[in-house]
Design a protein around this motif. Structure first.
Motif, PDB file in Angstrom:
ATOM      1  N   ILE A 178      40.900 -50.068  51.078  1.00 31.73           N
ATOM      2  CA  ILE A 178      40.952 -49.628  49.692  1.00 31.73           C
ATOM      3  C   ILE A 178      42.243 -50.048  48.996  1.00 31.73           C
ATOM      4  CG2 ILE A 178      42.013 -47.391  50.162  1.00 31.73           C
ATOM      5  CD1 ILE A 178      39.142 -48.139  47.655  1.00 31.73           C
ATOM      6  N   ILE A 179      43.280 -50.405  49.775  1.00 27.21           N
ATOM      7  CA  ILE A 179      44.533 -50.901  49.218  1.00 27.21           C
ATOM      8  C   ILE A 179      44.652 -52.384  49.531  1.00 27.21           C
ATOM      9  CG2 ILE A 179      47.051 -50.790  49.330  1.00 27.21           C
ATOM     10  CD1 ILE A 179      45.875 -48.368  47.983  1.00 27.21           C
ATOM     11  N   SER A 180      44.788 -53.206  48.472  1.00 24.42           N
ATOM     12  CA  SER A 180      44.993 -54.636  48.604  1.00 24.42           C
ATOM     13  C   SER A 180      45.704 -55.119  47.348  1.00 24.42           C
ATOM     14  CB  SER A 180      43.651 -55.363  48.773  1.00 24.42           C
ATOM     15  OG  SER A 180      42.912 -55.334  47.552  1.00 24.42           O
ATOM     16  N   PRO A 181      46.312 -56.307  47.365  1.00 28.72           N
ATOM     17  CA  PRO A 181      47.020 -56.793  46.169  1.00 28.72           C
ATOM     18  C   PRO A 181      46.145 -56.821  44.921  1.00 28.72           C
ATOM     19  CG  PRO A 181      47.615 -58.113  48.069  1.00 28.72           C
ATOM     20  CD  PRO A 181      46.508 -57.207  48.529  1.00 28.72           C
ATOM     21  N   THR A 182      44.911 -57.282  45.060  1.00 30.16           N
ATOM     22  CA  THR A 182      44.023 -57.359  43.901  1.00 30.16           C
ATOM     23  C   THR A 182      43.666 -55.968  43.389  1.00 30.16           C
ATOM     24  OG1 THR A 182      43.062 -59.426  44.710  1.00 30.16           O
ATOM     25  CG2 THR A 182      41.813 -58.217  43.040  1.00 30.16           C
ATOM     26  N   LEU A 183      43.301 -55.078  44.298  1.00 30.01           N
ATOM     27  CA  LEU A 183      42.927 -53.727  43.885  1.00 30.01           C
ATOM     28  C   LEU A 183      44.119 -52.966  43.310  1.00 30.01           C
ATOM     29  CD1 LEU A 183      40.555 -52.720  46.817  1.00 30.01           C
ATOM     30  CD2 LEU A 183      39.910 -53.233  44.463  1.00 30.01           C
ATOM     31  N   LEU A 214      51.992 -51.801  48.628  1.00 31.67           N
ATOM     32  CA  LEU A 214      52.497 -51.124  47.434  1.00 31.67           C
ATOM     33  C   LEU A 214      53.954 -51.513  47.168  1.00 31.67           C
ATOM     34  CD1 LEU A 214      50.752 -47.720  48.020  1.00 31.67           C
ATOM     35  CD2 LEU A 214      50.771 -48.881  45.809  1.00 31.67           C
ATOM     36  N   GLU A 215      54.752 -51.641  48.218  1.00 30.45           N
ATOM     37  CA  GLU A 215      56.151 -52.051  48.051  1.00 30.45           C
ATOM     38  C   GLU A 215      56.252 -53.471  47.508  1.00 30.45           C
ATOM     39  OE1 GLU A 215      58.377 -49.375  51.514  1.00 30.45           O
ATOM     40  OE2 GLU A 215      57.744 -51.443  51.941  1.00 30.45           O
ATOM     41  N   ALA A 216      55.297 -54.306  47.878  1.00 19.52           N
ATOM     42  CA  ALA A 216      55.338 -55.711  47.450  1.00 19.52           C
ATOM     43  C   ALA A 216      54.833 -55.911  46.026  1.00 19.52           C
ATOM     44  CB  ALA A 216      54.525 -56.569  48.418  1.00 19.52           C
ATOM     45  N   HIS A 217      54.114 -54.934  45.495  1.00 17.72           N
ATOM     46  CA  HIS A 217      53.547 -55.089  44.149  1.00 17.72           C
ATOM     47  C   HIS A 217      54.625 -54.819  43.097  1.00 17.72           C
ATOM     48  CE1 HIS A 217      50.859 -54.724  40.719  1.00 17.72           C
ATOM     49  NE2 HIS A 217      49.913 -55.255  41.480  1.00 17.72           N
ATOM     50  N   PRO A 218      54.714 -55.662  42.074  1.00 24.48           N
ATOM     51  CA  PRO A 218      55.794 -55.516  41.079  1.00 24.48           C
ATOM     52  C   PRO A 218      55.676 -54.299  40.174  1.00 24.48           C
ATOM     53  CG  PRO A 218      54.270 -57.257  40.425  1.00 24.48           C
ATOM     54  CD  PRO A 218      53.895 -56.859  41.823  1.00 24.48           C
ATOM     55  N   LEU A 219      54.514 -53.616  40.163  1.00 27.32           N
ATOM     56  CA  LEU A 219      54.330 -52.493  39.250  1.00 27.32           C
ATOM     57  C   LEU A 219      54.372 -51.129  39.949  1.00 27.32           C
ATOM     58  CD1 LEU A 219      51.609 -53.886  36.801  1.00 27.32           C
ATOM     59  CD2 LEU A 219      54.062 -53.607  36.409  1.00 27.32           C
ATOM     60  N   PHE A 220      54.847 -51.121  41.211  1.00 28.87           N
ATOM     61  CA  PHE A 220      54.957 -49.851  41.924  1.00 28.87           C
ATOM     62  C   PHE A 220      56.312 -49.740  42.610  1.00 28.87           C
ATOM     63  CE2 PHE A 220      50.323 -50.444  41.742  1.00 28.87           C
ATOM     64  CZ  PHE A 220      49.951 -49.201  41.247  1.00 28.87           C
ATOM     65  N   GLU A 221      56.860 -48.525  42.627  1.00 26.40           N
ATOM     66  CA  GLU A 221      58.094 -48.257  43.346  1.00 26.40           C
ATOM     67  C   GLU A 221      57.924 -46.979  44.153  1.00 26.40           C
ATOM     68  OE1 GLU A 221      61.182 -47.848  40.462  1.00 26.40           O
ATOM     69  OE2 GLU A 221      60.475 -45.892  39.725  1.00 26.40           O
ATOM     70  N   ARG A 222      58.477 -46.945  45.343  1.00 23.66           N
ATOM     71  CA  ARG A 222      58.328 -45.813  46.257  1.00 23.66           C
ATOM     72  C   ARG A 222      59.104 -44.606  45.740  1.00 23.66           C
ATOM     73  NH1 ARG A 222      57.618 -45.181  52.069  1.00 23.66           N
ATOM     74  NH2 ARG A 222      57.213 -42.962  52.341  1.00 23.66           N
ATOM     75  N   LEU A 223      58.487 -43.452  45.812  1.00 27.04           N
ATOM     76  CA  LEU A 223      59.207 -42.227  45.509  1.00 27.04           C
ATOM     77  C   LEU A 223      60.245 -41.962  46.600  1.00 27.04           C
ATOM     78  CD1 LEU A 223      56.474 -39.640  44.370  1.00 27.04           C
ATOM     79  CD2 LEU A 223      57.731 -41.275  42.982  1.00 27.04           C
ATOM     80  N   SER A 224      61.316 -41.300  46.249  1.00 29.94           N
ATOM     81  CA  SER A 224      62.308 -40.931  47.247  1.00 29.94           C
ATOM     82  C   SER A 224      61.725 -39.846  48.152  1.00 29.94           C
ATOM     83  CB  SER A 224      63.577 -40.411  46.566  1.00 29.94           C
ATOM     84  OG  SER A 224      63.310 -39.186  45.898  1.00 29.94           O
TER      85      SER A 224
END
Length: 266
Positions: A178-183, A214-224
C-alpha cells in the motif's frame, strides 16, 4: 465435512437476513434495541488482491460523491481516512477522539465491509441522543490503490491511517504494498500541508519499507519521537485495531512511523 460446511453457511445466511430485517424494522420501531454484529458470520480471506477487478463502484470525481448517504445530514466530505479499515476498531475509537472530523474507513473485502457497516449502524442506534453517537464515522468498499483520488480532492484530508497492511512478503508481490513512490504522490495530493500519515505494523521488514519510502519522498517528513509519543491518534491506533490486539495477545512487536505532509515547493 461437506454437510457441516453447508450448515455453517446456512447459519451465516440466516444471521445476515435477520440483521437486514432488523435494519428494516428500525423505521417502524425506533426504540428497538439493535445488537452489535458478530464477526463469526462475516468471515472472509485475510487479504484481497488489489489488482483484481472487484466490480467496485466509485465516483468519477470527488464532487460527485454523495457523502450524505453515509453520514446523513449535509454533504460534508470526510477529512480523515482509515485505509484498509478491517473490522472497524480504529474507526470506532477515533469517533469520540475526533468529534469534529468526519472519518471514513475504506475496505476492499465484501463481508468485512458489511460487518463494519452493520457495526456502525448498531452503534448509532444504541447511542442516539448521546454525546458520542458515531454519526461522524462511515465505511465504504473501495480500493485505495486505484481510486483514492476519485473520493478525495486536493488537500482534503488531515489524517490518513495505514494500520497493519498486508505485508506481501514475496519480492514479486512488493508492488502490491500500500506504500510505494507512486501511491505516496497520490496520498500527498489528497493530504493538506501539515496533514499526517500514520503507519503501524508488526512486520519489521514492512516497517522499514514504508519508512524508507516516506523518508525518500520530497513531500513528507518524519515526526519527531516526542511528537509521535504525544499524538493521541498514535496511542489509539496502537491499541484499538483488531490486528493490534492480536499482536498484543501474542506478545509481538509494533513498529510505528508517522510523517507530516510538507508545504508544496515554491
Amino acid at each position: 465435512m461437506a454437510s457441516e460446511e453447508s450448515l455453517e453457511e446456512s447459519k451465516k445466511k440466516v444471521y445476515r437476513k435477520e440483521q437486514a430485517l432488523k435494519r428494516t424494522a428500525e423505521s417502524l420501531e425506533d426504540d428497538e434495541e439493535i445488537e452489535l454484529p458478530r464477526k463469526r458470520y462475516y468471515r472472509q480471506r485475510a487479504h484481497s488482491n488489489p489488482f483484481s477487478d472487484h466490480e467496485l463502484i466509485y465516483p468519477a470525481k470527488p464532487e460527485d460523491m454523495k457523502w450524505s448517504m453515509l453520514y446523513g445530514g449535509s454533504n460534508e466530505a470526510p477529512t480523515v481516512a482509515d485505509v484498509g479499515c478491517g473490522f472497524g476498531g480504529l474507526l470506532v475509537s477515533l469517533s469520540p477522539a475526533l468529534p469534529k472530523e468526519r472519518i471514513l474507513g475504506i475496505e476492499i473485502r465484501v463481508q468485512v465491509t458489511q460487518y463494519v457497516l452493520d457495526r456502525i449502524h448498531a452503534l448509532r442506534k444504541q447511542n442516539q441522543g448521546k454525546e458520542v453517537d458515531y454519526t461522524n464515522i462511515a465505511c465504504l468498499r473501495g480500493n485505495a490503490m486505484k481510486f483514492l483520488p476519485n473520493f478525495f480532492g486536493k488537500g482534503q484530508l488531515k489524517k490518513v491511517f495505514f494500520c497493519f497492511p498486508d505485508p506481501h512478503f514475496k519480492l514479486r508481490k512488493h508492488k502490491a504494498r500500500i506504500i510505494s513512490p507512486t501511491l505516496l504522490s497520490e496520498y500527498a495530493y489528497c493530504l493538506r500541508p501539515g496533514g499526517i500519515v500514520y503507519t503501524i505494523t508488526d512486520v519489521k521488514d514492512l516497517h522499514d519499507w514504508m519508512r524508507s519510502h516516506l523518508e525518500a519522498h520530497p513531500l513528507f517528513e518524519r515526526l519527531s519521537s516526542e511528537e509521535e509519543e504525544s499524538d493521541e491518534c498514535v496511542k489509539i491506533m496502537t491499541t484499538a485495531t483488531e490486528e493490534g490486539k492480536k499482536v498484543a495477545r501474542n506478545g509481538g512487536s509494533k513498529y510505528i512511523a508517522c510523517f507530516r505532509r510538507t508545504e508544496n515547493p515554491k
